[in-house]
Design an enzyme around this catalytic site. Structure first.
Site, PDB file in Angstrom:
ATOM      1  N   LYS A  80      -1.231   4.627  -5.811  1.00 20.61           N
ATOM      2  CA  LYS A  80       0.139   5.161  -5.898  1.00 20.61           C
ATOM      3  C   LYS A  80       1.009   4.357  -6.870  1.00 20.61           C
ATOM      4  O   LYS A  80       1.705   4.929  -7.701  1.00 20.61           O
ATOM      5  CB  LYS A  80       0.842   5.116  -4.523  1.00 20.61           C
ATOM      6  CG  LYS A  80       0.202   5.948  -3.444  1.00 20.61           C
ATOM      7  CD  LYS A  80       1.085   6.002  -2.205  1.00 20.61           C
ATOM      8  CE  LYS A  80       1.323   4.662  -1.557  1.00 20.61           C
ATOM      9  NZ  LYS A  80       0.141   4.022  -0.975  1.00 20.61           N
ATOM     10  N   ARG A 100       6.726   7.260   5.696  1.00 22.05           N
ATOM     11  CA  ARG A 100       5.437   6.847   6.256  1.00 22.05           C
ATOM     12  C   ARG A 100       5.308   7.226   7.720  1.00 22.05           C
ATOM     13  O   ARG A 100       4.262   7.002   8.311  1.00 22.05           O
ATOM     14  CB  ARG A 100       5.306   5.332   6.139  1.00 22.05           C
ATOM     15  CG  ARG A 100       4.389   4.861   5.023  1.00 22.05           C
ATOM     16  CD  ARG A 100       4.470   3.360   5.004  1.00 22.05           C
ATOM     17  NE  ARG A 100       3.370   2.649   4.498  1.00 22.05           N
ATOM     18  CZ  ARG A 100       3.331   2.077   3.295  1.00 22.05           C
ATOM     19  NH1 ARG A 100       4.294   2.261   2.443  1.00 22.05           N
ATOM     20  NH2 ARG A 100       2.314   1.338   2.958  1.00 22.05           N
ATOM     21  N   ARG A 155      -8.022  -6.664  -5.422  1.00 18.90           N
ATOM     22  CA  ARG A 155      -6.744  -6.496  -6.129  1.00 18.90           C
ATOM     23  C   ARG A 155      -6.000  -7.832  -6.229  1.00 18.90           C
ATOM     24  O   ARG A 155      -5.985  -8.611  -5.293  1.00 18.90           O
ATOM     25  CB  ARG A 155      -5.876  -5.489  -5.355  1.00 18.90           C
ATOM     26  CG  ARG A 155      -4.483  -5.293  -5.935  1.00 18.90           C
ATOM     27  CD  ARG A 155      -3.878  -4.012  -5.467  1.00 18.90           C
ATOM     28  NE  ARG A 155      -3.253  -4.083  -4.159  1.00 18.90           N
ATOM     29  CZ  ARG A 155      -2.547  -3.083  -3.624  1.00 18.90           C
ATOM     30  NH1 ARG A 155      -2.395  -1.948  -4.285  1.00 18.90           N
ATOM     31  NH2 ARG A 155      -2.010  -3.207  -2.438  1.00 18.90           N
ATOM     32  N   ARG A 180      -2.384 -10.487  -2.225  1.00 21.13           N
ATOM     33  CA  ARG A 180      -1.380 -10.247  -1.182  1.00 21.13           C
ATOM     34  C   ARG A 180      -1.941 -10.502   0.212  1.00 21.13           C
ATOM     35  O   ARG A 180      -3.089 -10.183   0.478  1.00 21.13           O
ATOM     36  CB  ARG A 180      -0.882  -8.793  -1.259  1.00 21.13           C
ATOM     37  CG  ARG A 180       0.170  -8.566  -2.325  1.00 21.13           C
ATOM     38  CD  ARG A 180       0.435  -7.108  -2.572  1.00 21.13           C
ATOM     39  NE  ARG A 180       0.541  -6.294  -1.380  1.00 21.13           N
ATOM     40  CZ  ARG A 180       0.745  -4.965  -1.404  1.00 21.13           C
ATOM     41  NH1 ARG A 180       0.885  -4.343  -2.563  1.00 21.13           N
ATOM     42  NH2 ARG A 180       0.830  -4.271  -0.300  1.00 21.13           N
ATOM     43  N   ARG A 209      -4.124  -1.511   8.119  1.00 22.94           N
ATOM     44  CA  ARG A 209      -3.234  -0.679   7.287  1.00 22.94           C
ATOM     45  C   ARG A 209      -3.806   0.731   7.136  1.00 22.94           C
ATOM     46  O   ARG A 209      -3.059   1.711   7.135  1.00 22.94           O
ATOM     47  CB  ARG A 209      -3.039  -1.325   5.910  1.00 22.94           C
ATOM     48  CG  ARG A 209      -2.226  -2.606   5.979  1.00 22.94           C
ATOM     49  CD  ARG A 209      -2.260  -3.354   4.667  1.00 22.94           C
ATOM     50  NE  ARG A 209      -1.541  -2.686   3.604  1.00 22.94           N
ATOM     51  CZ  ARG A 209      -1.785  -2.879   2.311  1.00 22.94           C
ATOM     52  NH1 ARG A 209      -2.748  -3.698   1.930  1.00 22.94           N
ATOM     53  NH2 ARG A 209      -1.065  -2.258   1.405  1.00 22.94           N
TER      54      ARG A 209
HETATM   55  P1  AMP Z   1       2.963  -0.884   0.364  1.00 23.43           P
HETATM   56  O1  AMP Z   1       3.136  -1.804  -0.773  1.00 23.43           O
HETATM   57  O2  AMP Z   1       3.592   0.454   0.155  1.00 23.43           O
HETATM   58  O3  AMP Z   1       1.526  -0.784   0.832  1.00 23.43           O
HETATM   59  O4  AMP Z   1       3.783  -1.512   1.600  1.00 23.43           O
HETATM   60  C1  AMP Z   1       3.502  -2.825   2.076  1.00 23.43           C
HETATM   61  C2  AMP Z   1       4.042  -2.985   3.481  1.00 23.43           C
HETATM   62  O5  AMP Z   1       5.471  -2.798   3.488  1.00 23.43           O
HETATM   63  C3  AMP Z   1       3.525  -1.984   4.500  1.00 23.43           C
HETATM   64  O6  AMP Z   1       2.248  -2.329   5.028  1.00 23.43           O
HETATM   65  C4  AMP Z   1       4.616  -2.059   5.564  1.00 23.43           C
HETATM   66  O7  AMP Z   1       4.554  -3.258   6.307  1.00 23.43           O
HETATM   67  C5  AMP Z   1       5.879  -2.141   4.685  1.00 23.43           C
HETATM   68  N1  AMP Z   1       6.397  -0.811   4.337  1.00 23.43           N
HETATM   69  C6  AMP Z   1       6.451  -0.240   3.097  1.00 23.43           C
HETATM   70  N2  AMP Z   1       6.977   0.994   3.142  1.00 23.43           N
HETATM   71  C7  AMP Z   1       7.255   1.237   4.449  1.00 23.43           C
HETATM   72  C8  AMP Z   1       7.797   2.347   5.149  1.00 23.43           C
HETATM   73  N3  AMP Z   1       8.147   3.475   4.509  1.00 23.43           N
HETATM   74  N4  AMP Z   1       7.944   2.240   6.496  1.00 23.43           N
HETATM   75  C9  AMP Z   1       7.608   1.110   7.144  1.00 23.43           C
HETATM   76  N5  AMP Z   1       7.076   0.026   6.562  1.00 23.43           N
HETATM   77  C10 AMP Z   1       6.899   0.079   5.208  1.00 23.43           C
END
Ligand code: AMP
Length: 216
Positions: free
Chosen positions: A13, A91, A130, A163, A174
């Protein structure tokens, strides 16, 4: 044009959003990036969400709604942007409904939803290898897209990190969270907006081309 980009963690994404942002003059809004910035800056918000993110759990719907509200309003005020790409939001079903409420209030709408579909094994392999630049957000892969100098970002020279939530023990959680809480949202959008499913296992350029064919 306002676009939602859906997909499991590691489905590409972020990479695709960056490409579409430049090609379509859209603002890329990633709740994950906004939250990671808050953690890196050590703000109150950052302290609140750091542990939750490291465990691969979702932060509260209220917190992310505020981030999105501010981001969407900033794009409205910016004449150089033709809309936004939301990456990683919504989400949960609650977030999807809150987003609809927010957009109705300000007279905006989602034009289309793009879903990147990737095999679970491919995603686990991508995330395990990554490496990310916390400074400029560039993403590398030690197996098939390594930086020129190990551990250093090609674009800005920043130190690359693996990360915390890309460690093997968190990746599985996740993916489960995505399957349980995020995937069901697609039913909500299916009969409301144009929804395009793209094979995210293809080479990155082919994925971009497939998305462009659908959204233009
Ligand atoms: P991402 O980089 O999009 O994978 O997001 C990393 C982390 O940020 C996720 O595993 C959640 O802990 C938090 N996070 C990101 N977007 C959301 C969302 N829309 N709702 C809740 N937690 C989020």
């Amino acid at each position: 044009m306002n676009l939602l980009l859906f997909g499991a963690p590691g489905s590409g994404k972020g990479t695709q959003a960056e490409r579409l942002r430049d090609r379509l003059s859209l603002q890329h809004v990633s709740t994950g990036d906004l939250l990671r910035d808050a953690v890196a800056r050590g703000t109150e918000l950052g302290k609140k969400v750091e542990g939750i993110m490291a465990a691969g759990e979702l932060v509260s719907d209220e917190i992310v709604l505020e981030l999105i509200r501010e981001a969407v309003e900033n794009v409205r005020a910016d004449d150089t942007k033709k809309g936004w790409i939301l990456d990683g939001y919504p989400r949960t079903m609650v977030q999807a409904k809150e987003l609809n409420g927010l957009l109705t209030d300000i007279g905006e709408a989602i034009d289309c939803v793009v879903v990147l579909e990737v095999d679970r094994d491919a995603v686990i392999s991508r995330l395990s290898s990554r490496r990310s630049c916390p400074e400029c957000k560039a993403v590398y892969n030690v197996l098939n897209k390594p930086p020129a100098v190990e551990g250093k970002c090609d674009k800005c020279g920043g130190g690359l990190v693996h990360r915390k939530d890309d460690q093997p023990e968190t990746i599985a959680n996740r993916l489960d969270v995505f399957q349980d809480q995020t995937a069901p949202i697609l039913d909500f959008y299916e009969d409301k907006v144009a929804l395009h499913r793209i094979d995210g296992n293809m080479p990155v350029d082919d994925v971009t081309a497939a998305i462009e064919r659908q959204v233009q």
